[in-house]
Design a protein around this motif. Sequence first.
Motif: not given
Length: 597
Positions: A106-123
């Motif tokens: 689903h589109y919003w599942l991909l949206w959430l996955a991309l948030c989690i993926a790039t949130n690694s940069s914040a950590w």
Amino acid sequence: MARAVTPGSRQPWLGFAASVLVQVAGGTGYTFPLYSHSLKKAMGYKQRQITLLGVANDFGENFGIIAGLLCNRFPPWSILLVGATCCFLGFGALWSAVSLTFPNLHYWLLWLALCIATNSSAWFGTGVIVTNLRNFPHRRGTVAGILKGYAGLGGAVYTILYTSVLHGSSTKLLWFMTVGVPFVSLATMFFVRPFVPPLETNHPSEQRHFMFIQIASFFLGIYILVYTIVDYLLPLSDAVISVLFGVMILLLFAPLAIPIKMTLFPSRTEDDNTEENEPLLAASSSSNDPGDAQENEQLQAASSSNDPGRTQEIEQLVAASQEIVPLLAASTTNDPENAPEISEAFDLNALLAEEESGTRRRRPRRGENFEFHQALIKADFWLLFMAYFLGVGSGVTVLNNLAQIGVAAGLEDTTLLLCIFSFCNFVGRIGGGSASEYLARSRSVSRTIWMTATQAIMVIAFLLYASDINGTLYVSTGMLGVGYGVQFSVMLPTVSEIFGLKHFGLLYNFMLLGNPLGAFLFSGLLAGYLYDKEAAKQLPDSSTCLGPNCFRSTFLFLAGMCTLGSLLSSILSTRLTSVYQNLYAAGSPRTPRAPLR
């Protein structure tokens, strides 16, 4: 617990070199243009859906509030471990979508996955930046510029990896980020450690080491730019590509030369520091004075709290007491009559009590350590936030739509455009950090004056974009990249200088929210909507727009936003004039002691 080090010690430099590698690997937030077209094709998305995914990319990359809260309670390696986990899970989901392993996500599942993926940069960023600014508190602008510069250069490194080694395969790129980036984090995370910095602020080797890293990073940036241009213009064999890519990897490891050199060829200054401190520490540890032992025990008990800001302050007091007490004891041997006066003057318990009571009596002033809620009610905080939000929000709008901007301008391959932006972004971060550090130390000039100047340059770049003059596309992209990069390298040390290092991780991560907020408002709601509207005018039900009208209105709007941002940052610079004159009156920043609770 942070460990005290002598001036010229190699341990902080080893951690700094490891942090550089983490920052480059964590530059995954800049790779969205490399695989966005594959997502668009595989999932059948329109441009507005892609721009909203770009918002997810920026939101995840800059949402570091949780990391900022936890960095004062947990060691850096645990922060980096969370980043590695987010990277594996998030990019793994994106890889499964592009490779059609799970084609019906689903589109919003991909949206959430991309948030989690790039949130690694914040950590990753929080773990290494907070640790190194505390390890090198007297070189904040230089440290912030180098680390954020390498993070920006990570986009160009990934571009070369994508175009040359992986032959333009988005699937392979996502797989590499799923597995390779966590591996880099796990391999380096135990080297990124906090240390109590020495009281000496101008160790002769420190400036030379930072200068070496800056020069090495600049050569790396030039090498990547030339490599990309040659690869763009000439067909290269796999053997040549392997050699060129190997040279780039060696340049990435250049900062490791400093701790290696300090290990193999220790300088006489380092030996002298060790020899001078060893008898002092030995005399302090062998003291039989029960009063001194009790004071040190109380200090060590206080330093075992979960507040690294306070821990670092307490350990500085302990280190100072270990060096001074033997000297005082020696002086009392020659003049016993002065012994009571000296003992009373160096009563650490009285010192701590005075510090604590002073903290209760008044609120902190600019340049001292602020609590988060205390910073939120300051006009300087919101002026800096708004100026930063308008600058990076405008820049990230172009970055997220860079591939579509190039296609609209008639380019078939937009990777060179992305590489130019990444290189100039890197130059802005390195140059902005170094130039602001030099003027702050030599002339007590507030760093935010650089935000004013570079946002004015960004206004010119947006007007060039909107005018669609032949031959200006690459020039305007380079100008925008420099201005965008300076915003990061200036904001970071400014936050630490105005509001202190105690809660720096939380404060600067709150500032970073200006990036995704700008991406949502300027890119998701404005640029994507106007692009799809213009594409529908050209061809109904089309998702591709060609010509200057695709982004012209967006560019003119962003030029207005940067004009406002330049005005706000100039007001802030005027307000901070007296602050910087106070901080840098002696040529190096005054490091205020953290309030003790």
